[in-house]
Design an enzyme around this catalytic site. Structure first.
Site, PDB file in Angstrom:
ATOM      1  N   GLY A  13       0.786  -1.243   0.000  1.00  9.99           N
ATOM      2  CA  GLY A  13       0.000   0.000   0.000  1.00  9.99           C
ATOM      3  C   GLY A  13       0.814   1.286   0.000  1.00  9.99           C
ATOM      4  O   GLY A  13       0.244   2.371   0.100  1.00  9.99           O
ATOM      5  N   ARG A  15       3.113   2.240  -2.396  1.00  9.20           N
ATOM      6  CA  ARG A  15       3.482   2.799  -3.709  1.00  9.20           C
ATOM      7  C   ARG A  15       2.589   2.229  -4.820  1.00  9.20           C
ATOM      8  O   ARG A  15       1.819   1.285  -4.589  1.00  9.20           O
ATOM      9  CB  ARG A  15       4.951   2.564  -4.019  1.00  9.20           C
ATOM     10  CG  ARG A  15       5.310   1.122  -4.257  1.00  9.20           C
ATOM     11  CD  ARG A  15       6.776   1.039  -4.651  1.00  9.20           C
ATOM     12  NE  ARG A  15       6.993  -0.102  -5.497  1.00  9.20           N
ATOM     13  CZ  ARG A  15       8.006  -0.955  -5.346  1.00  9.20           C
ATOM     14  NH1 ARG A  15       8.892  -0.767  -4.396  1.00  9.20           N
ATOM     15  NH2 ARG A  15       8.145  -1.971  -6.160  1.00  9.20           N
ATOM     16  N   TYR A 155       4.238 -15.310 -13.856  1.00 10.12           N
ATOM     17  CA  TYR A 155       3.356 -14.222 -13.400  1.00 10.12           C
ATOM     18  C   TYR A 155       1.903 -14.497 -13.798  1.00 10.12           C
ATOM     19  O   TYR A 155       0.983 -14.374 -12.986  1.00 10.12           O
ATOM     20  CB  TYR A 155       3.854 -12.912 -14.012  1.00 10.12           C
ATOM     21  CG  TYR A 155       3.068 -11.673 -13.628  1.00 10.12           C
ATOM     22  CD1 TYR A 155       3.248 -11.074 -12.385  1.00 10.12           C
ATOM     23  CD2 TYR A 155       2.176 -11.096 -14.524  1.00 10.12           C
ATOM     24  CE1 TYR A 155       2.540  -9.927 -12.046  1.00 10.12           C
ATOM     25  CE2 TYR A 155       1.466  -9.956 -14.192  1.00 10.12           C
ATOM     26  CZ  TYR A 155       1.656  -9.372 -12.949  1.00 10.12           C
ATOM     27  OH  TYR A 155       0.948  -8.236 -12.615  1.00 10.12           O
ATOM     28  N   ALA A 156       1.693 -14.895 -15.058  1.00  8.57           N
ATOM     29  CA  ALA A 156       0.325 -15.158 -15.537  1.00  8.57           C
ATOM     30  C   ALA A 156      -0.305 -16.298 -14.739  1.00  8.57           C
ATOM     31  O   ALA A 156      -1.496 -16.228 -14.382  1.00  8.57           O
ATOM     32  CB  ALA A 156       0.340 -15.501 -17.024  1.00  8.57           C
ATOM     33  N   ALA A 157       0.492 -17.314 -14.423  1.00  8.17           N
ATOM     34  CA  ALA A 157      -0.039 -18.435 -13.634  1.00  8.17           C
ATOM     35  C   ALA A 157      -0.455 -17.947 -12.245  1.00  8.17           C
ATOM     36  O   ALA A 157      -1.514 -18.314 -11.728  1.00  8.17           O
ATOM     37  CB  ALA A 157       1.008 -19.538 -13.526  1.00  8.17           C
ATOM     38  N   ILE A 188      -0.470  -0.457 -16.457  1.00  7.28           N
ATOM     39  CA  ILE A 188      -0.614   0.706 -15.580  1.00  7.28           C
ATOM     40  C   ILE A 188       0.769   1.306 -15.315  1.00  7.28           C
ATOM     41  O   ILE A 188       1.723   0.566 -15.031  1.00  7.28           O
ATOM     42  CB  ILE A 188      -1.270   0.300 -14.234  1.00  7.28           C
ATOM     43  CG1 ILE A 188      -2.542  -0.551 -14.455  1.00  7.28           C
ATOM     44  CG2 ILE A 188      -1.558   1.525 -13.371  1.00  7.28           C
ATOM     45  CD1 ILE A 188      -3.692   0.128 -15.151  1.00  7.28           C
TER      46      ILE A 188
HETATM   47  P1  NAD Z   1       4.790  -1.818  -7.539  1.00  9.79           P
HETATM   48  O1  NAD Z   1       6.019  -2.612  -7.831  1.00  9.79           O
HETATM   49  O2  NAD Z   1       4.801  -0.355  -7.696  1.00  9.79           O
HETATM   50  O3  NAD Z   1       4.289  -2.138  -6.051  1.00  9.79           O
HETATM   51  C1  NAD Z   1       4.266  -3.435  -5.554  1.00  9.79           C
HETATM   52  C2  NAD Z   1       4.042  -3.375  -4.062  1.00  9.79           C
HETATM   53  O4  NAD Z   1       4.046  -4.725  -3.567  1.00  9.79           O
HETATM   54  C3  NAD Z   1       5.137  -2.631  -3.304  1.00  9.79           C
HETATM   55  O5  NAD Z   1       4.536  -1.756  -2.367  1.00  9.79           O
HETATM   56  C4  NAD Z   1       5.888  -3.714  -2.537  1.00  9.79           C
HETATM   57  O6  NAD Z   1       6.334  -3.311  -1.249  1.00  9.79           O
HETATM   58  C5  NAD Z   1       4.815  -4.775  -2.378  1.00  9.79           C
HETATM   59  N1  NAD Z   1       5.410  -6.099  -2.239  1.00  9.79           N
HETATM   60  C6  NAD Z   1       6.160  -6.765  -3.161  1.00  9.79           C
HETATM   61  N2  NAD Z   1       6.568  -7.933  -2.639  1.00  9.79           N
HETATM   62  C7  NAD Z   1       6.069  -8.003  -1.369  1.00  9.79           C
HETATM   63  C8  NAD Z   1       6.178  -8.962  -0.327  1.00  9.79           C
HETATM   64  N3  NAD Z   1       6.884 -10.089  -0.459  1.00  9.79           N
HETATM   65  N4  NAD Z   1       5.556  -8.683   0.849  1.00  9.79           N
HETATM   66  C9  NAD Z   1       4.858  -7.539   1.005  1.00  9.79           C
HETATM   67  N5  NAD Z   1       4.722  -6.599   0.054  1.00  9.79           N
HETATM   68  C10 NAD Z   1       5.339  -6.845  -1.115  1.00  9.79           C
HETATM   69  O7  NAD Z   1       3.672  -2.521  -8.433  1.00  9.79           O
HETATM   70  P2  NAD Z   1       2.237  -2.031  -8.963  1.00  9.79           P
HETATM   71  O8  NAD Z   1       2.358  -1.834 -10.410  1.00  9.79           O
HETATM   72  O9  NAD Z   1       1.667  -0.973  -8.099  1.00  9.79           O
HETATM   73  O10 NAD Z   1       1.436  -3.408  -8.762  1.00  9.79           O
HETATM   74  C11 NAD Z   1       0.461  -3.609  -7.760  1.00  9.79           C
HETATM   75  C12 NAD Z   1      -0.310  -4.888  -8.105  1.00  9.79           C
HETATM   76  O11 NAD Z   1      -0.967  -4.711  -9.357  1.00  9.79           O
HETATM   77  C13 NAD Z   1       0.567  -6.119  -8.272  1.00  9.79           C
HETATM   78  O12 NAD Z   1      -0.097  -7.255  -7.751  1.00  9.79           O
HETATM   79  C14 NAD Z   1       0.716  -6.245  -9.770  1.00  9.79           C
HETATM   80  O13 NAD Z   1       0.977  -7.582 -10.159  1.00  9.79           O
HETATM   81  C15 NAD Z   1      -0.653  -5.781 -10.209  1.00  9.79           C
HETATM   82  N6  NAD Z   1      -0.701  -5.333 -11.591  1.00  9.79           N
HETATM   83  C16 NAD Z   1       0.061  -4.279 -12.029  1.00  9.79           C
HETATM   84  C17 NAD Z   1      -0.011  -3.893 -13.356  1.00  9.79           C
HETATM   85  C18 NAD Z   1       0.799  -2.750 -13.912  1.00  9.79           C
HETATM   86  O14 NAD Z   1       0.769  -2.551 -15.129  1.00  9.79           O
HETATM   87  N7  NAD Z   1       1.495  -1.969 -13.095  1.00  9.79           N
HETATM   88  C19 NAD Z   1      -0.856  -4.583 -14.234  1.00  9.79           C
HETATM   89  C20 NAD Z   1      -1.613  -5.630 -13.768  1.00  9.79           C
HETATM   90  C21 NAD Z   1      -1.535  -5.997 -12.434  1.00  9.79           C
END
Ligand code: NAD
Length: 247
Positions: A13, A15, A155-157, A188
């Protein structure tokens, strides 16, 4: 304010998408427990920004891939807040490569964080939801979990697994008035996608019907809807926020 006094736990939460969700929820009066993999300046700064704006937000450093850390963190959160109304399983990682080049760690790290982590966190809070006979659980999947993607088999899985998890939770806890839905974001603009080269980004953007990348706020708007009473008869759904990427 639609979430006035509601307690929301958001993994990842501090970033990206998770932070945008935290901000949106705070604007609607929610009290926030933010879980991040690491503490440090950036995470603390994110929490400070929220509290400076008048929100109640606390940071919990926890690796969600470690079940014992998750249990301890959940206990702390429940002691600090006394309950939970909304859980957003947002934390996620990528380790992209073609299948033969994926190391065993690349495979297990992604499944451990993205899929098992969400299951551990939900397990740690589900009894509290049941006792309160209410709740909304929002899992962040991905369009890639629905359509697949070259270079992202692991990742997809993990993200397809999140969809099965979401639907099963919806069936298991619907009678307890606990709803569970998934959001499937497309492309995103966050740290996660900043790793891609400008050429790849440009090529991907060209293919999007809406002709732009999504913002974390685009996803947060849907999370707000799913968290609140406006979506009270929606459960087990997977909703895309992808600019038409997977039509
Ligand atoms: P990001 O890398 O900016 O943030 C990821 C967050 O997950 C960070 O705050 C990090 O501290 C936390 N995190 C990672 N590993 C962790 C762990 N082991 N324990 C606790 N916290 C952990 O990524 P984002 O783009 O904001 O992605 C957020 C979610 O959205 C993810 O699940 C990602 O797979 C999904 N998502 C993102 C996109 C995209 O295009 N950015 C697209 C589809 C899905």
């Amino acid at each position: 304010m639609t979430l006035n006094g509601k307690i929301a736990v958001i993994t990842g939460g501090t970033r990206g998408i998770g932070y945008a969700v935290a901000k949106k929820f705070a604007e609607q009066g929610a009290r926030l427990a933010l879980i991040a993999a690491h503490g440090g300046e950036r995470a603390e700064e994110a929490v400070k920004k929220l509290t400076d704006d008048g929100a109640e937000a606390r940071l919990y450093v926890c690796n969600i891939a470690e079940p014992s850390e998750v249990s301890e963190t959940a206990e702390k959160i429940l002691a600090d807040f006394g309950g939970i109304d909304i859980l957003v399983n947002n934390a996620g990682i990528t380790r992209d490569n073609l299948l033969p080049s994926l190391s065993t760690d690349d495979i297990s790290d992604v499944i451990d964080v993205n899929l098992k982590g969400a299951i551990y966190v939900t397990r740690a809070f589900i009894r509290t939801f049941v006792r309160r006979k209410a709740g909304s659980i929002i899992n962040i999947s991905s369009v890639v979990g629905m359509m697949g993607n070259k270079g992202q088999t692991n990742y997809a899985a993990s993200k397809a697994g999140i969809i099965g998890f979401t639907k099963s939770l919806a069936k298991e806890y619907g009678r307890r008035n606990i709803r569970c839905n998934a959001i499937a974001p497309g492309y995103i603009a966050t740290d996660m996608t900043a790793a891609l080269s400008p050429e790849v980004t440009e090529e991907l953007t060209k293919q999007l019907p809406l002709g732009r990348l999504g913002t974390p706020e685009d996803v947060a708007e849907l999370a707000l809807f799913l968290a609140g009473d406006a979506s009270g008869y929606i459960t087990g759904e997977v909703i895309k926020v992808d600019g038409g990427m997977y039509v």
